[in-house]
Scaffold this motif. Structure first.
Motif, PDB file in Angstrom:
ATOM      1  N   GLU A 170       0.796  -1.232   0.000  1.00  0.00           N
ATOM      2  CA  GLU A 170       0.000   0.000   0.000  1.00  0.00           C
ATOM      3  C   GLU A 170       0.826   1.279   0.000  1.00  0.00           C
ATOM      4  OE1 GLU A 170      -0.025  -1.207   4.450  1.00  0.00           O
ATOM      5  OE2 GLU A 170      -0.182  -2.264   2.562  1.00  0.00           O
ATOM      6  N   ALA A 171       2.120   1.188   0.183  1.00  0.00           N
ATOM      7  CA  ALA A 171       2.976   2.377   0.143  1.00  0.00           C
ATOM      8  C   ALA A 171       3.252   2.816  -1.301  1.00  0.00           C
ATOM      9  CB  ALA A 171       4.288   2.108   0.865  1.00  0.00           C
ATOM     10  N   GLY A 172       2.841   2.035  -2.277  1.00  0.00           N
ATOM     11  CA  GLY A 172       3.138   2.312  -3.674  1.00  0.00           C
ATOM     12  C   GLY A 172       2.630   3.654  -4.178  1.00  0.00           C
ATOM     13  N   LEU A 173       1.380   3.976  -3.917  1.00  0.00           N
ATOM     14  CA  LEU A 173       0.791   5.214  -4.426  1.00  0.00           C
ATOM     15  C   LEU A 173       1.467   6.441  -3.813  1.00  0.00           C
ATOM     16  CD1 LEU A 173      -1.365   6.479  -6.230  1.00  0.00           C
ATOM     17  CD2 LEU A 173      -2.930   6.358  -4.293  1.00  0.00           C
ATOM     18  N   VAL A 174       1.597   6.437  -2.491  1.00  0.00           N
ATOM     19  CA  VAL A 174       2.230   7.577  -1.823  1.00  0.00           C
ATOM     20  C   VAL A 174       3.714   7.623  -2.163  1.00  0.00           C
ATOM     21  CG1 VAL A 174       2.735   8.607   0.421  1.00  0.00           C
ATOM     22  CG2 VAL A 174       0.505   7.590  -0.007  1.00  0.00           C
ATOM     23  N   GLY A 175       4.360   6.463  -2.295  1.00  0.00           N
ATOM     24  CA  GLY A 175       5.774   6.415  -2.678  1.00  0.00           C
ATOM     25  C   GLY A 175       5.996   7.020  -4.053  1.00  0.00           C
ATOM     26  N   VAL A 184      13.130  11.646  -7.781  1.00  0.00           N
ATOM     27  CA  VAL A 184      13.811  10.367  -7.639  1.00  0.00           C
ATOM     28  C   VAL A 184      12.990   9.292  -8.347  1.00  0.00           C
ATOM     29  CG1 VAL A 184      14.616   8.671  -5.928  1.00  0.00           C
ATOM     30  CG2 VAL A 184      14.728  11.090  -5.393  1.00  0.00           C
ATOM     31  N   ARG A 185      13.663   8.311  -8.940  1.00  0.00           N
ATOM     32  CA  ARG A 185      12.951   7.201  -9.580  1.00  0.00           C
ATOM     33  C   ARG A 185      12.207   6.379  -8.535  1.00  0.00           C
ATOM     34  NH1 ARG A 185      17.576   4.299 -12.609  1.00  0.00           N
ATOM     35  NH2 ARG A 185      18.624   5.040 -10.765  1.00  0.00           N
ATOM     36  N   HIS A 186      11.135   5.715  -8.983  1.00  0.00           N
ATOM     37  CA  HIS A 186      10.303   4.921  -8.073  1.00  0.00           C
ATOM     38  C   HIS A 186      10.145   3.502  -8.613  1.00  0.00           C
ATOM     39  CE1 HIS A 186       6.174   3.622  -6.653  1.00  0.00           C
ATOM     40  NE2 HIS A 186       6.880   3.709  -5.543  1.00  0.00           N
ATOM     41  N   LEU A 187      10.253   2.525  -7.716  1.00  0.00           N
ATOM     42  CA  LEU A 187      10.001   1.125  -8.046  1.00  0.00           C
ATOM     43  C   LEU A 187       8.960   0.603  -7.096  1.00  0.00           C
ATOM     44  CD1 LEU A 187      10.790  -1.563  -9.505  1.00  0.00           C
ATOM     45  CD2 LEU A 187      12.437  -1.899  -7.654  1.00  0.00           C
ATOM     46  N   TYR A 188       7.850   0.103  -7.650  1.00  0.00           N
ATOM     47  CA  TYR A 188       6.771  -0.444  -6.832  1.00  0.00           C
ATOM     48  C   TYR A 188       6.822  -1.959  -6.855  1.00  0.00           C
ATOM     49  CZ  TYR A 188       2.056  -1.793  -5.435  1.00  0.00           C
ATOM     50  OH  TYR A 188       0.981  -2.391  -4.826  1.00  0.00           O
ATOM     51  N   ASP A 189       6.710  -2.556  -5.691  1.00  0.00           N
ATOM     52  CA  ASP A 189       6.773  -4.012  -5.557  1.00  0.00           C
ATOM     53  C   ASP A 189       5.487  -4.475  -4.882  1.00  0.00           C
ATOM     54  OD1 ASP A 189       7.484  -6.629  -5.207  1.00  0.00           O
ATOM     55  OD2 ASP A 189       9.421  -6.190  -4.324  1.00  0.00           O
ATOM     56  N   MET A 190       4.661  -5.224  -5.612  1.00  0.00           N
ATOM     57  CA  MET A 190       3.389  -5.677  -5.071  1.00  0.00           C
ATOM     58  C   MET A 190       3.630  -6.810  -4.159  1.00  0.00           C
ATOM     59  SD  MET A 190       0.045  -5.157  -5.857  1.00  0.00           S
ATOM     60  CE  MET A 190      -1.507  -5.929  -5.684  1.00  0.00           C
TER      61      MET A 190
END
Length: 190
Positions: A170-175, A184-190
């Motif tokens: 759940e930190a993906g959207l805010v991250g 900064v680049r972002h990587l989302y990990d489900m």
């Protein structure tokens, strides 16, 4: 300290055969901060084999880019480390990144214990009075802890020089929003 001692200290107690994460082998006698070789031998946690496509330290993997020297802010909205699903996944990712000389600052809940991985600094969010454990899945406790976790992540991101923000669940959207605000680049990990 051995892992089984850390489990006793953390209040989880020793595992029983009915527990999902129980391994009849000697995994619970492993030192906290187990080596990749030890983790690779066990069924509970498995790291990539030598035939893996992960990039060794200093190698560019043919891409011309080395991961060595990168700084990553990882945001993990879970109790780390507790022996259950996502924390095991995060432990594997941390071990893989540190083998490639990546420096990781992990922002996580104030619950769990430090597995002692070199190259990883654990930053815990502020405690919420009355919350000492987090159930698996959605809960109101997680909402309260997430608010403090994201404030801590924002504070860390503003202070540090990070190459990447790596978020889980759940930190993906805010991250994504935080990374965009700080360039900064972002990587989302489900």
């Amino acid at each position: 300290m051995r892992l089984w001692e850390a489990l006793e200290v953390s209040g989880r107690g020793l595992p029983s055969r009915g527990d999902r994460w129980y391994d009849a082998g000697s995994w619970f006698n492993a030192p906290v901060g187990p080596t990749p070789e030890l983790l690779q031998r066990k069924k509970v946690v498995s790291l990539p084999s030598s035939k893996s496509t992960s990039i060794p330290a200093g190698d560019t993997g043919g891409s011309g880019h080395s991961l060595s020297g990168m700084r990553v802010l990882m945001i993990a909205p879970e109790p780390f480390f507790e022996p259950r699903g996502t924390p095991f996944s995060i432990l594997n990712r941390l071990a893989s990144l540190t083998r490639q000389d990546v420096e990781v600052d992990l922002v996580t809940y104030p619950i769990g214990f430090d597995p002692g991985l070199k190259g990883v600094t654990i930053h815990r969010s502020w405690r919420v009075p009355g919350i000492r454990s987090v159930p698996i899945g959605f809960s109101l406790r997680k909402l309260a802890l997430d608010a403090f976790l994201l404030l801590k992540a924002w504070q860390m991101l503003r202070r540090g020089q990070y190459d990447l923000v790596h978020t889980h669940e759940e930190a993906g959207l805010v991250g994504h929003w935080l990374a965009g605000r700080c360039g900064v680049r972002h990587l989302y990990d489900m």
